[in-house]
Write an enzyme that holds these catalytic residues in place. Structure first.
Site, mmCIF file in Angstrom:
data_model
loop_
_atom_site.group_PDB
_atom_site.id
_atom_site.type_symbol
_atom_site.label_atom_id
_atom_site.label_comp_id
_atom_site.label_asym_id
_atom_site.label_seq_id
_atom_site.Cartn_x
_atom_site.Cartn_y
_atom_site.Cartn_z
ATOM 1 N N ARG A 52 8.154 12.570 -5.070
ATOM 2 C CA ARG A 52 7.775 11.175 -4.794
ATOM 3 C C ARG A 52 8.867 10.191 -5.224
ATOM 4 O O ARG A 52 9.018 9.116 -4.648
ATOM 5 C CB ARG A 52 6.445 10.861 -5.496
ATOM 6 N N ILE B 59 3.835 2.106 -1.277
ATOM 7 C CA ILE B 59 3.644 3.548 -1.171
ATOM 8 C C ILE B 59 2.277 3.776 -1.824
ATOM 9 O O ILE B 59 1.995 3.268 -2.913
ATOM 10 C CB ILE B 59 4.780 4.338 -1.863
ATOM 11 N N SER B 60 1.401 4.489 -1.127
ATOM 12 C CA SER B 60 0.017 4.612 -1.598
ATOM 13 C C SER B 60 -0.082 5.413 -2.901
ATOM 14 O O SER B 60 0.810 6.190 -3.234
ATOM 15 C CB SER B 60 -0.834 5.287 -0.526
ATOM 16 N N GLN B 61 -1.189 5.215 -3.591
ATOM 17 C CA GLN B 61 -1.512 5.999 -4.789
ATOM 18 C C GLN B 61 -1.600 7.484 -4.389
ATOM 19 O O GLN B 61 -2.214 7.812 -3.369
ATOM 20 C CB GLN B 61 -2.867 5.505 -5.292
ATOM 21 N N PRO B 62 -0.987 8.386 -5.169
ATOM 22 C CA PRO B 62 -0.998 9.804 -4.782
ATOM 23 C C PRO B 62 -2.404 10.343 -4.490
ATOM 24 O O PRO B 62 -2.604 11.076 -3.523
ATOM 25 C CB PRO B 62 -0.388 10.515 -5.998
#
Ligand code: SAH
Length: 230
Positions: free
Chosen positions: A42, A68-71
């Site tokens: 990431r 960038i989205s939360q994992p």
């Protein structure tokens, strides 16, 4: 070995801890999804200045005021797609390219659409550098899908839509799933729309989420009139 000042082995450990605490302990079970999250770095998809936050349990800012989205939410959406590995999939909202890399681990081919040229270009470069040559990054309005390569065995939308764009439903293969946040700009219902036959769809609520807006012809209007083609 140095990797932006943080050692490679430390990255592995951070990533494994992220997967354990944020993904597995919250109930994501699909082994392929877990393996993909363990693999994709990431940190390569974010700015150097945010390096130390690469495996935080949070979305992070990228260029063009996007995120960038939360994992966990990425894992949750990938889990909902229930891919077998043989599909061609479509992603709307390439952003950093992180989710596209994960999709490449889970499907045969990935087409990913991004409205900002700068983000599309950057993501394409990172994905190429990491060897993800099954991903095609295209600058385009994703609310219209990408009919040239339809049908798709799965479609995932990483931005909030006012309603499910008709084009995306039409480009879904029979048996395919479309995972999309639908609602207002303050909060959305994450929906899983399954195409059960040529004319029939099932629509299921999965969870409550909050994404950046899906801006385009079958999405929200461009409120600040930013030209995406810069
Ligand atoms: N999947 C991304 C998260 C992206 S955030 C990642 O892993 O980093 C959502 C992205 O959707 C933003 O980059 C935004 O510019 C893009 N977007 C918004 N509306 C869009 C549209 N109509 N077509 C394509 N991309 C769009």
């Amino acid at each position: 070995m140095k990797d932006r000042g943080i050692r490679h082995g430390d990255r592995r450990r951070q990533r494994d801890a992220m997967v354990q605490q944020q993904i597995i302990q919250r109930g994501v079970q699909t082994p392929e999804v877990i393996a993909a999250l363990r693999k994709v770095p990431r940190e390569k998809f974010i700015a150097r200045a945010l390096d130390e936050f690469a495996y935080d349990d949070a979305p992070l800012p990228i260029a063009e005021q996007q995120t960038i989205s939360q994992p966990y939410i990425v894992a949750f959406m990938l889990d909902a797609l229930q891919l077998t590995g043989h599909e061609r999939v479509l992603e709307i909202g390439t952003g950093s390219g992180y989710a596209a890399a994960l999709l490449a681990e889970l499907a045969a081919e990935v087409v990913t659409l991004e409205r900002y040229k700068s983000l599309a270009d950057e993501a394409r470069t990172v994905l190429q550098t990491l060897g993800y040559n099954t991903v095609e990054v295209i600058q385009s309005d994703g609310t219209l899908g990408w009919p040239e390569r339809a049908p798709y065995g799965g479609i995932v939308v990483a931005a909030a839509a006012p309603e499910v764009p008709q084009a995306l439903k039409e480009q879904l293969a029979i048996g395919g799933r479309l995972v999309i946040p639908v609602g207002t700009l303050d909060g959305q219902s994450l929906r899983c729309v399954t195409r059960v036959s040529e004319h029939d769809y099932q629509d299921e609520h999965l969870t409550q989420v909050r994404f950046v807006p899906l801006v385009g012809e079958a999405g929200w209007a461009d409120l600040d009139n930013t030209p995406p083609g810069r």
